[in-house]
Design an enzyme around this catalytic site. Sequence first.
Site, mmCIF file in Angstrom:
data_model
loop_
_atom_site.group_PDB
_atom_site.id
_atom_site.type_symbol
_atom_site.label_atom_id
_atom_site.label_comp_id
_atom_site.label_asym_id
_atom_site.label_seq_id
_atom_site.Cartn_x
_atom_site.Cartn_y
_atom_site.Cartn_z
ATOM 1 N N TRP A 179 0.855 -1.182 0.000
ATOM 2 C CA TRP A 179 0.000 0.000 0.000
ATOM 3 C C TRP A 179 0.895 1.238 0.000
ATOM 4 C CZ3 TRP A 179 -0.540 3.992 3.770
ATOM 5 C CH2 TRP A 179 -1.403 5.003 3.328
ATOM 6 N N GLU A 221 -2.878 -2.862 -2.787
ATOM 7 C CA GLU A 221 -4.103 -2.301 -2.191
ATOM 8 C C GLU A 221 -4.484 -0.984 -2.868
ATOM 9 O OE1 GLU A 221 -3.658 -1.668 2.011
ATOM 10 O OE2 GLU A 221 -5.721 -0.947 2.265
ATOM 11 N N LYS A 223 -6.952 2.563 -3.198
ATOM 12 C CA LYS A 223 -7.566 3.525 -2.274
ATOM 13 C C LYS A 223 -8.190 4.661 -3.065
ATOM 14 C CE LYS A 223 -6.703 5.966 2.029
ATOM 15 N NZ LYS A 223 -5.973 5.931 3.283
ATOM 16 N N ASP A 254 -9.825 -3.025 0.564
ATOM 17 C CA ASP A 254 -9.965 -2.519 1.933
ATOM 18 C C ASP A 254 -11.364 -1.911 2.040
ATOM 19 O OD1 ASP A 254 -10.031 -0.476 4.048
ATOM 20 O OD2 ASP A 254 -7.911 -0.925 4.319
ATOM 21 N N HIS A 257 -11.920 1.887 1.613
ATOM 22 C CA HIS A 257 -11.284 2.606 0.512
ATOM 23 C C HIS A 257 -12.175 2.835 -0.702
ATOM 24 C CE1 HIS A 257 -6.886 1.777 1.945
ATOM 25 N NE2 HIS A 257 -7.664 2.296 2.875
ATOM 26 N N HIS A 281 -8.837 -6.307 3.449
ATOM 27 C CA HIS A 281 -8.620 -5.570 4.690
ATOM 28 C C HIS A 281 -9.989 -5.275 5.265
ATOM 29 C CE1 HIS A 281 -4.275 -3.784 4.609
ATOM 30 N NE2 HIS A 281 -4.317 -5.092 4.827
ATOM 31 N N ASP A 289 -12.471 7.143 5.496
ATOM 32 C CA ASP A 289 -11.625 5.983 5.807
ATOM 33 C C ASP A 289 -11.030 6.127 7.208
ATOM 34 O OD1 ASP A 289 -10.027 3.689 5.430
ATOM 35 O OD2 ASP A 289 -8.358 4.907 4.710
ATOM 36 N N ASP A 291 -10.951 4.033 9.798
ATOM 37 C CA ASP A 291 -10.361 2.854 10.436
ATOM 38 C C ASP A 291 -10.851 2.616 11.858
ATOM 39 O OD1 ASP A 291 -8.280 1.626 8.489
ATOM 40 O OD2 ASP A 291 -7.941 3.772 8.353
ATOM 41 N N ASP A 320 -7.802 -4.442 9.398
ATOM 42 C CA ASP A 320 -7.045 -3.192 9.278
ATOM 43 C C ASP A 320 -7.845 -2.044 9.881
ATOM 44 O OD1 ASP A 320 -5.299 -1.191 8.626
ATOM 45 O OD2 ASP A 320 -5.826 -1.116 6.504
#
Length: 412
Positions: A179, A221, A223, A254, A257, A281, A289, A291, A320
Amino acid sequence: MSYKEAQKKYAKIGIDTEKVIKDLAAVPISMHCWQGDDVGGFESVGGASNGIQTTGNYPGKATTPEQLMADIEFAMSLIPGKHRVNLHACYGIHKGKVTDRDKLSWKNFKPWVDWAKKTGLKLDFNPTFFSHANVVDGLTLSSPDPQIRKFWIEHGVRCLEIADYFAKELKSTCGINFWCPDGYKDEPSDRLGPRQRMADSLDKIFKKAKYDRKRVIPFLESKLFGIGVESYTVNSHEFVMGYAQSRKILALLDMGHFHLTENVADKISSFLMFFGKVAFHISRPVRWDSDHVIRQNDDLRAAAQEIVKMGPENFIIALDYFDASICRVAAWVLGMRNMQKELMKAMLTPNAQLKALQDAGEFTAQLVLQEEYKNYPFEEVWAEFCKRLGVPAGEEWFKEVQKYEKAVLLKR
Ligand code: RNT
Ligand code: ZN
């Protein structure tokens, strides 16, 4: 209701709960080391920067390899089954002077491998293209400066070789995720150039590194955007799909993302058709995003349902998220267990029957049963699963975390 009663109820809709318990125990989840210290790592005291950021200042975080290992072991003791640990290159272990990213070797990770052998945990890996002075103008592998690209290419090469060392030593395939934060805050004048440089740098990494493709699985990955890179991300979804497909590596999805109204679960079947395997993820975006720790919400449910329908063995399931505002150990345990709970709920759904209704055009019955099955006695099967694997079934696990927090974390 007892487990036996729940078992009977599920048997009536064609579900063998004993098989579910066995199948779920065989699904490893890659637990991200970086929830333990807010993506800090062991290179400097600066913390996460250059493309990544955490918020919160909860006490007790791990600041040494020993502390992080102890916290991971403790968290794992409250999570049913055997799992994996996902390391980032910035978690290399340095005696005295820090070895820079372009010089890292297996020696910086030997203590992790020794620990993994001792604990029986397997390892996955990630090069770290952030939190470093060589992230210049927000760019790494796509930088217009050949010296900057060279540094990061060398880092990628080193990391593939470290992943190969993990796989060889631990006799377990190692997933390695690339990433890069590369992108621009405002409208770039050239969107093509950075992507061409990115592809060229990645090609150089995969060409130069000595690693065995049978035991190391690389993925890239994508995004949509990040803080400071709102207008353009080099490794967009389309870039990653094209690169991964043409170079025969995997693409990583992810959950944070994409546009918030996009259904990430809907992407899984297409990924599986054209890649054969899907790296994931599991995360939770809140408005962006962000997390956050994963919850048993509709997004996680939908992703788990797709994973189960398409065979968990075809997925690399990695978590993640990184919330620095709550107890980090609790965040790990809760997220891992939530993932497993949703996988179990999906395994307890009579998918073949629902699929038959879809194919027969029986959409009313499909909708009714999809909803009714949500209220079947999942809890009893979960409790039995936890009992057999020797971990607390309900919220008692949190008491153990509180004790650990008092005895260990708050004394740091
Ligand atoms: C960042 C990506 C990336 C990181 C980890 C630490 O937006 O999701 O996967 O979270 O590499
Ligand atoms: Zn991610």
